[in-house]
Design a protein around this motif. Structure first.
Motif, PDB file in Angstrom:
ATOM      1  N   LEU A  65      46.568  32.472  39.953  1.00  0.00           N
ATOM      2  CA  LEU A  65      45.508  32.987  39.090  1.00  0.00           C
ATOM      3  C   LEU A  65      44.114  32.666  39.634  1.00  0.00           C
ATOM      4  O   LEU A  65      43.195  33.496  39.539  1.00  0.00           O
ATOM      5  N   VAL A  66      43.939  31.490  40.192  1.00  0.00           N
ATOM      6  CA  VAL A  66      42.631  31.143  40.762  1.00  0.00           C
ATOM      7  C   VAL A  66      42.342  31.995  41.990  1.00  0.00           C
ATOM      8  O   VAL A  66      41.223  32.491  42.179  1.00  0.00           O
ATOM      9  N   LEU A  67      43.358  32.206  42.833  1.00  0.00           N
ATOM     10  CA  LEU A  67      43.160  33.054  44.005  1.00  0.00           C
ATOM     11  C   LEU A  67      42.888  34.500  43.596  1.00  0.00           C
ATOM     12  O   LEU A  67      42.047  35.184  44.198  1.00  0.00           O
ATOM     13  N   ALA A  68      43.554  34.946  42.544  1.00  0.00           N
ATOM     14  CA  ALA A  68      43.313  36.301  42.046  1.00  0.00           C
ATOM     15  C   ALA A  68      41.893  36.461  41.528  1.00  0.00           C
ATOM     16  O   ALA A  68      41.326  37.556  41.547  1.00  0.00           O
ATOM     17  N   GLU A  69      41.299  35.359  41.068  1.00  0.00           N
ATOM     18  CA  GLU A  69      39.912  35.401  40.592  1.00  0.00           C
ATOM     19  C   GLU A  69      38.919  35.246  41.732  1.00  0.00           C
ATOM     20  O   GLU A  69      37.929  35.981  41.823  1.00  0.00           O
ATOM     21  N   GLU A  70      39.179  34.318  42.622  1.00  0.00           N
ATOM     22  CA  GLU A  70      38.235  34.026  43.703  1.00  0.00           C
ATOM     23  C   GLU A  70      38.362  35.009  44.870  1.00  0.00           C
ATOM     24  O   GLU A  70      37.383  35.314  45.559  1.00  0.00           O
TER      25      GLU A  70
END
Length: 305
Positions: free
Chosen positions: A10-15
């Motif tokens: 989820l963090v990679l999908a955001e960043e």
């Protein structure tokens, strides 16, 4: 997929950047890359399009992000709520004390504790000095502030909160009452009034049978309650050691409190059952430590020469 792997996705999908994702999660970029590859192998689908210049979600990645985001947020909120509940105690905490000056500190600490844990209640218990351990052992008290030492396998010794100069209670008509100080050697000259039913190591420290030079200390009547000690000393039946602070709380015309010049101070500390070493108890211990400041050393007191 484990919770940590969901978080990485989820963090990679955001960043959409491996380095920034690693920084946010305090891991290495390699750890992020390994987690994504593991997820893609497990799902049998590519989640990110990666080039040397950019990282983009695939259509399946977008679908997975939308499906996981709501559930992950609910998990985080549930964990936060559980942690908050763990820090907010409810119910009753029973706190005992022996001396009146201990009670003052307990009440002050209770105010601090209730501010931090407003859904808790405190019940104060004042115990007779001849029975300091039974209330802890029979489940009627959660922790107490009392004179030390307490050396029992089923009782936890918490921090020593303060010490008090030691004094000798003497009858007003006794020659010691005219002195500015007394010595432990002086105990060989007068009957000593002791409290019964305490552990032997406690009695040996507070009501010794011999002076430091080995002289025998005569025994006077024994007592089972503090008021009995006061009555016996006031009636001229003997002397008894105590904290110098007692002169402030138990001033009487027939008793004088004379400081010792060579006796160790009286230590006061917290004790609680080993089976009751709960977060609730530890939180009150911290409140006691934080409230220790208002208890000042005694100055000149009524009845002290």
């Amino acid at each position: 997929m484990e919770l940590r792997e969901i978080e990485i996705f989820l963090v990679l999908a955001e960043e959409l950047h491996f380095g920034r994702t690693a920084d946010r999660l305090h891991v290495t970029p390699a750890r992020v890359s390994q987690a994504v590859k593991k997820q893609e192998r497990a799902l049998g689908a590519e989640l990110f399009k990666r080039t040397s210049r950019s990282v983009q979600l695939t259509s399946i990645g977008v679908q997975l992000k939308e499906g996981l985001s709501t559930g992950y947020q609910q998990i985080q909120e549930s964990l936060a709520a559980a942690a908050a509940a763990g820090r907010t105690f409810t119910g009753e905490l029973r706190v005992g004390y022996s001396a009146a000056w201990c009670g003052n500190l307990v009440v002050t600490a209770a105010d601090t504790f209730r501010t931090r844990h407003p859904h808790s209640t405190i019940r104060f218990l004042n115990f007779q000095m001849d029975d300091p351990l039974t209330p802890l052992r029979d489940g009627n008290c959660d922790l107490q502030l009392t004179e030390l030492p307490i050396d029992e396998p089923d009782i936890v010794n918490g921090p020593v909160l303060f010490t008090e100069p030691r004094a000798l209670m003497v009858p007003a008509a006794q020659p010691f009452a005219e002195r500015s100080t007394v010595s432990l050697e002086d105990l060989a000259e007068v009957p000593l009034i002791a409290v019964t039913n305490q552990p032997q190591y406690f009695l040996d420290l507070h009501y010794p049978h011999r002076t430091p030079s080995g002289r025998t200390i005569p025994r006077g009547p024994s007592a089972t309650a503090w008021q009995d000690v006061l009555a016996l000393v006031g009636a001229g039946k003997g002397v008894s050691p105590t904290s110098l602070r007692a002169a402030r709380y138990y001033s009487r015309p027939d008793i004088v409190y004379v400081p010792f010049r060579d006796a160790p101070p009286v230590q006061y500390g917290l004790t609680w059952p080993a089976s009751g070493n709960t977060p609730h108890v530890r939180a009150f211990v911290q409140a006691m430590l934080d409230a220790g400041g208002p208890l000042q050393p005694p100055g000149p007191a009524a009845g002290a020469k």
